[in-house]
Design a protein around this motif. Structure first.
Motif, PDB file in Angstrom:
ATOM      1  N   ASP A  67      -3.280  -6.466   4.776  1.00 48.26           N
ATOM      2  CA  ASP A  67      -4.192  -6.969   4.390  1.00 48.26           C
ATOM      3  C   ASP A  67      -4.763  -7.928   5.127  1.00 48.26           C
ATOM      4  O   ASP A  67      -4.210  -8.854   5.861  1.00 48.26           O
ATOM      5  CB  ASP A  67      -3.901  -7.621   2.947  1.00 48.26           C
TER       6      ASP A  67
ATOM      7  N   ASP B 139      -3.135   0.484  -3.671  1.00 42.95           N
ATOM      8  CA  ASP B 139      -3.509  -0.784  -3.297  1.00 42.95           C
ATOM      9  C   ASP B 139      -3.326  -1.752  -4.494  1.00 42.95           C
ATOM     10  O   ASP B 139      -4.182  -1.314  -5.331  1.00 42.95           O
ATOM     11  CB  ASP B 139      -4.759  -1.008  -2.638  1.00 42.95           C
TER      12      ASP B 139
ATOM     13  N   HIS C 177     -10.871  -7.294   0.318  1.00 45.25           N
ATOM     14  CA  HIS C 177     -10.102  -7.629   1.238  1.00 45.25           C
ATOM     15  C   HIS C 177     -10.198  -6.480   2.308  1.00 45.25           C
ATOM     16  O   HIS C 177     -10.739  -5.367   1.863  1.00 45.25           O
ATOM     17  CB  HIS C 177      -8.680  -7.933   0.831  1.00 45.25           C
TER      18      HIS C 177
ATOM     19  N   HIS D 256      -8.567  -4.118   5.738  1.00 44.14           N
ATOM     20  CA  HIS D 256      -7.188  -3.701   6.373  1.00 44.14           C
ATOM     21  C   HIS D 256      -7.127  -3.646   7.766  1.00 44.14           C
ATOM     22  O   HIS D 256      -8.001  -2.808   8.444  1.00 44.14           O
ATOM     23  CB  HIS D 256      -6.954  -2.142   5.582  1.00 44.14           C
TER      24      HIS D 256
ATOM     25  N   HIS E  13       0.688  -0.964  -0.040  1.00 46.42           N
ATOM     26  CA  HIS E  13      -0.166  -0.121   0.000  1.00 46.42           C
ATOM     27  C   HIS E  13       0.858   1.206  -0.241  1.00 46.42           C
ATOM     28  O   HIS E  13       0.610   2.190   1.064  1.00 46.42           O
ATOM     29  CB  HIS E  13      -0.879   0.084   1.210  1.00 46.42           C
TER      30      HIS E  13
HETATM   31 ZN   LIG Z   1      -4.980  -4.204   0.815  1.00 43.67          ZN
END
Ligand SMILES: [Zn+2]
Ligand SMILES: [Zn+2]
Length: 150
Positions: free
Chosen positions: A108, A89, A95, A97, A41
């Motif tokens: 993740d 990302d 997903h 965080h 990220h």
């Molecule tokens: Zn992520």
């Protein structure tokens, strides 16, 4: 990330860019590869550092623009984060965080129960939800270990 995974993700990028009508220029490709190499990220500045190491002619503004246009067509996503800089990302599948409030790390996490959370009705706010991601905030392992040893 192993080479095969990287190659597969690059292929997905190519297809999405084609579908989104965004020409995959050499510079955009360099930005995508940097995103995959960083895989944590990164901010636009970090992506630029990596791209510039390979090709010093690529300006910061070019990297910013490339990241924004790639995010617009959904090839990468923008991680909403209370920090100062936007974080990008490279994973677009659902997903969530874990966000460290000490060091700004974003980890993740996939969890079926989080994926199954119902989207609340936001029509009274005039707001259209496109995506539901959960941000769990706290302190990461590294920061906790640092605290314990100091
Ligand atoms: Zn992520
Ligand atoms: Zn941390």
């Amino acid at each position: 990330m192993d080479r095969q995974t990287k190659q597969r993700r690059i292929e997905t990028y190519r297809r999405r860019c084609r579908e989104g009508g965004l020409p995959l220029t050499e510079q955009r490709m360099a930005v995508l590869e940097a995103m995959l190499d960083l895989d944590d990220h990164p901010t636009a500045d970090r992506v630029h550092d990596v791209v510039a190491r390979r090709d010093s002619r690529v300006s910061r503004a070019t990297v910013y623009r490339a990241l924004e246009s790639l995010a617009r067509i959904g090839v990468i996503t923008k991680a909403c984060h209370p920090g100062k800089a936007v974080r990008y990302d490279s994973r677009t599948e659902t997903h969530h965080h874990l966000v460290c409030l000490r060091c700004d790390a974003i980890i993740d996490v996939t969890d079926d129960r989080l994926d199954a959370l119902p989207v609340p009705d936001t029509s009274s706010y005039g707001f259209v939800v496109s995506d539901l991601r959960v941000q769990l905030r706290g302190v990461c392992r590294r920061c906790r270990e640092l605290e314990e040893t100091s």
